[in-house]
Write a protein that holds these residues in place. Structure first.
Motif, PDB file in Angstrom:
ATOM      1  N   LYS A 175      -0.894  24.577  -4.325  1.00 19.30           N
ATOM      2  CA  LYS A 175      -1.475  23.387  -4.932  1.00 19.30           C
ATOM      3  C   LYS A 175      -0.408  22.353  -5.285  1.00 19.30           C
ATOM      4  N   HIS A 176       0.738  22.820  -5.770  1.00 18.19           N
ATOM      5  CA  HIS A 176       1.816  21.898  -6.120  1.00 18.19           C
ATOM      6  C   HIS A 176       2.356  21.187  -4.886  1.00 18.19           C
ATOM      7  N   LYS A 177       2.494  21.927  -3.813  1.00 18.50           N
ATOM      8  CA  LYS A 177       3.009  21.316  -2.579  1.00 18.50           C
ATOM      9  C   LYS A 177       2.006  20.318  -2.008  1.00 18.50           C
ATOM     10  N   MET A 178       0.735  20.658  -2.102  1.00 13.04           N
ATOM     11  CA  MET A 178      -0.295  19.729  -1.632  1.00 13.04           C
ATOM     12  C   MET A 178      -0.258  18.442  -2.449  1.00 13.04           C
ATOM     13  N   PHE A 179      -0.076  18.579  -3.752  1.00 14.03           N
ATOM     14  CA  PHE A 179      -0.001  17.399  -4.611  1.00 14.03           C
ATOM     15  C   PHE A 179       1.213  16.546  -4.264  1.00 14.03           C
ATOM     16  N   ASN A 192       0.835  -1.200   0.000  1.00 17.71           N
ATOM     17  CA  ASN A 192       0.000   0.000   0.000  1.00 17.71           C
ATOM     18  C   ASN A 192       0.869   1.248   0.000  1.00 17.71           C
ATOM     19  N   THR A 193       0.555   2.149  -0.910  1.00 25.92           N
ATOM     20  CA  THR A 193       1.373   3.352  -1.083  1.00 25.92           C
ATOM     21  C   THR A 193       0.806   4.560  -0.345  1.00 25.92           C
ATOM     22  N   ILE A 194      -0.262   4.380   0.409  1.00 31.35           N
ATOM     23  CA  ILE A 194      -0.935   5.511   1.049  1.00 31.35           C
ATOM     24  C   ILE A 194      -0.316   5.811   2.413  1.00 31.35           C
ATOM     25  N   ARG A 195       0.256   6.996   2.516  1.00 38.11           N
ATOM     26  CA  ARG A 195       0.817   7.475   3.787  1.00 38.11           C
ATOM     27  C   ARG A 195       0.194   8.806   4.200  1.00 38.11           C
ATOM     28  N   SER A 196      -0.352   9.511   3.220  1.00 45.28           N
ATOM     29  CA  SER A 196      -0.935  10.825   3.506  1.00 45.28           C
ATOM     30  C   SER A 196      -2.155  11.052   2.631  1.00 45.28           C
ATOM     31  N   VAL A 197      -3.101  11.825   3.156  1.00 45.45           N
ATOM     32  CA  VAL A 197      -4.348  12.102   2.438  1.00 45.45           C
ATOM     33  C   VAL A 197      -4.571  13.603   2.403  1.00 45.45           C
ATOM     34  N   CYS A 198      -4.763  14.125   1.210  1.00 42.64           N
ATOM     35  CA  CYS A 198      -5.062  15.549   1.032  1.00 42.64           C
ATOM     36  C   CYS A 198      -6.578  15.734   1.030  1.00 42.64           C
ATOM     37  N   VAL A 199      -7.050  16.702   1.808  1.00 45.49           N
ATOM     38  CA  VAL A 199      -8.485  16.995   1.839  1.00 45.49           C
ATOM     39  C   VAL A 199      -8.726  18.411   1.335  1.00 45.49           C
ATOM     40  N   TYR A 200      -9.534  18.525   0.294  1.00 47.73           N
ATOM     41  CA  TYR A 200      -9.989  19.806  -0.225  1.00 47.73           C
ATOM     42  C   TYR A 200     -11.391  20.036   0.319  1.00 47.73           C
ATOM     43  N   CYS A 201     -11.656  21.223   0.824  1.00 46.00           N
ATOM     44  CA  CYS A 201     -12.995  21.492   1.367  1.00 46.00           C
ATOM     45  C   CYS A 201     -13.147  22.993   1.617  1.00 46.00           C
ATOM     46  N   GLY A 202     -14.341  23.383   2.012  1.00 45.61           N
ATOM     47  CA  GLY A 202     -14.649  24.790   2.204  1.00 45.61           C
ATOM     48  C   GLY A 202     -14.029  25.389   3.458  1.00 45.61           C
ATOM     49  N   SER A 203     -13.659  26.654   3.366  1.00 41.67           N
ATOM     50  CA  SER A 203     -13.187  27.381   4.548  1.00 41.67           C
ATOM     51  C   SER A 203     -14.372  28.007   5.290  1.00 41.67           C
ATOM     52  N   ALA A 250      -6.037   5.950  11.261  1.00 37.32           N
ATOM     53  CA  ALA A 250      -5.414   5.008  10.324  1.00 37.32           C
ATOM     54  C   ALA A 250      -3.898   5.196  10.269  1.00 37.32           C
ATOM     55  N   GLY A 251      -3.392   6.150  11.049  1.00 36.06           N
ATOM     56  CA  GLY A 251      -1.957   6.399  11.061  1.00 36.06           C
ATOM     57  C   GLY A 251      -1.462   7.155   9.844  1.00 36.06           C
ATOM     58  N   LEU A 252      -2.371   7.865   9.179  1.00 38.85           N
ATOM     59  CA  LEU A 252      -2.008   8.630   7.988  1.00 38.85           C
ATOM     60  C   LEU A 252      -1.870  10.112   8.340  1.00 38.85           C
ATOM     61  N   ARG A 253      -1.135  10.825   7.523  1.00 36.59           N
ATOM     62  CA  ARG A 253      -0.971  12.264   7.710  1.00 36.59           C
ATOM     63  C   ARG A 253      -2.038  13.000   6.917  1.00 36.59           C
ATOM     64  N   LEU A 254      -2.648  14.004   7.534  1.00 35.84           N
ATOM     65  CA  LEU A 254      -3.578  14.892   6.838  1.00 35.84           C
ATOM     66  C   LEU A 254      -2.794  16.021   6.196  1.00 35.84           C
ATOM     67  N   VAL A 255      -3.035  16.231   4.914  1.00 38.14           N
ATOM     68  CA  VAL A 255      -2.498  17.385   4.195  1.00 38.14           C
ATOM     69  C   VAL A 255      -3.702  18.217   3.776  1.00 38.14           C
ATOM     70  N   TYR A 256      -3.689  19.504   4.120  1.00 35.74           N
ATOM     71  CA  TYR A 256      -4.859  20.324   3.762  1.00 35.74           C
ATOM     72  C   TYR A 256      -4.432  21.773   3.608  1.00 35.74           C
ATOM     73  N   ALA A 301     -12.518  21.981  10.758  1.00 35.58           N
ATOM     74  CA  ALA A 301     -13.091  20.772  11.350  1.00 35.58           C
ATOM     75  C   ALA A 301     -12.250  19.543  11.028  1.00 35.58           C
ATOM     76  N   VAL A 302     -11.771  19.456   9.794  1.00 34.98           N
ATOM     77  CA  VAL A 302     -10.933  18.317   9.407  1.00 34.98           C
ATOM     78  C   VAL A 302      -9.647  18.296  10.238  1.00 34.98           C
ATOM     79  N   ALA A 303      -9.002  19.461  10.340  1.00 33.83           N
ATOM     80  CA  ALA A 303      -7.761  19.549  11.110  1.00 33.83           C
ATOM     81  C   ALA A 303      -8.007  19.235  12.580  1.00 33.83           C
ATOM     82  N   GLU A 304      -9.101  19.778  13.110  1.00 37.60           N
ATOM     83  CA  GLU A 304      -9.448  19.555  14.512  1.00 37.60           C
ATOM     84  C   GLU A 304      -9.677  18.067  14.784  1.00 37.60           C
ATOM     85  N   GLY A 305     -10.387  17.414  13.879  1.00 42.63           N
ATOM     86  CA  GLY A 305     -10.661  15.984  14.036  1.00 42.63           C
ATOM     87  C   GLY A 305      -9.374  15.169  14.059  1.00 42.63           C
ATOM     88  N   ALA A 306      -8.442  15.524  13.173  1.00 41.25           N
ATOM     89  CA  ALA A 306      -7.175  14.795  13.117  1.00 41.25           C
ATOM     90  C   ALA A 306      -6.320  15.067  14.349  1.00 41.25           C
TER      91      ALA A 306
END
Length: 203
Positions: A97-101, A2-13, A35-41, A51-56
């Motif tokens: 956007k490039h850094k998030m990608f 599995n190659t998933i270590r981080s998840v980027c979330v796009y959402c409203g401010s 899940a032991g993954l890093r949130l990127v947002y 809310a996403v950051a707070e949850g993580a």
């Protein structure tokens, strides 16, 4: 593997009109952390972003916020940003956007506005062009993305999406099921997920 270590979330401010949007943000952030993954947002500390950051963070997760300097006082507060374990301040939206990608192994769009649409469509475009095979998810909270998904179907039916097999975004209604769907998709990816840097730099 599995190659998933981080998840980027796009959402409203902004929080939106339905309280389920904020709840979905909390649940997704917590799921990513558990899940032991890093949130990127996008670094915002308000609305669904916050809310996403707070949850993580509350679940003990690692969070990378990436925000342009000019948006710090609009979408966040410096005090709140101090809670993130990694903060990257960019000069402009393009760099953000490039850094998030680059830092993300999968992408999720929760409810949001024009910026959210632009971000998820861009990574879909790069996927269509064959520059990456990272999982892409529409977190379809309360059917929020139904009109967008209908538009994509219409584009394909009218002959404007010629490589649709390269872009098959997952549609997940339950925010707590998103991470599991990403992990399954990530385990089936047999090509490098980091993209072709020389191509990315030109986009």
């Amino acid at each position: 593997m599995n190659t998933i270590r981080s998840v980027c979330v796009y959402c409203g401010s902004s929080p939106g009109r339905d309280e389920t949007y904020i709840k979905a943000g909390h649940l997704l952030g917590r799921s990513i952390a558990k899940a032991g993954l890093r949130l990127v947002y996008g670094g915002g500390t308000k609305g669904i972003m916050g809310a996403v950051a707070e949850g993580a963070l509350k679940a003990g997760g690692k969070v990378t916020g990436i925000i342009p300097r000019f948006l710090i006082n609009k979408e966040a507060t410096e005090t709140a940003l101090d809670r993130l374990d990694e903060l990257l301040i960019t000069d402009n939206m393009h760099e953000r956007k490039h850094k998030m990608f680059e830092k993300s192994d999968a992408f999720v769009a929760l409810p949001g506005g024009i910026g959210t649409v632009e971000e998820i469509v861009e990574v879909m475009t790069w996927g269509q062009l064959g520059h990456h095979r990272k999982p892409i998810v529409f977190g379809n909270v309360g059917g929020f993305w139904d009109p967008m998904l209908a538009l994509l179907d219409h584009m394909a039916a009218e002959g404007f999406i010629h490589t649709a097999q390269r872009v098959k975004p997952l549609v997940v209604d339950d925010p707590e099921a998103i991470v599991a769907a990403i992990m399954v998709a990530g385990s089936s990816v047999d090509a490098p997920t980091e993209g072709v840097q020389s191509v990315i730099d030109k986009l």
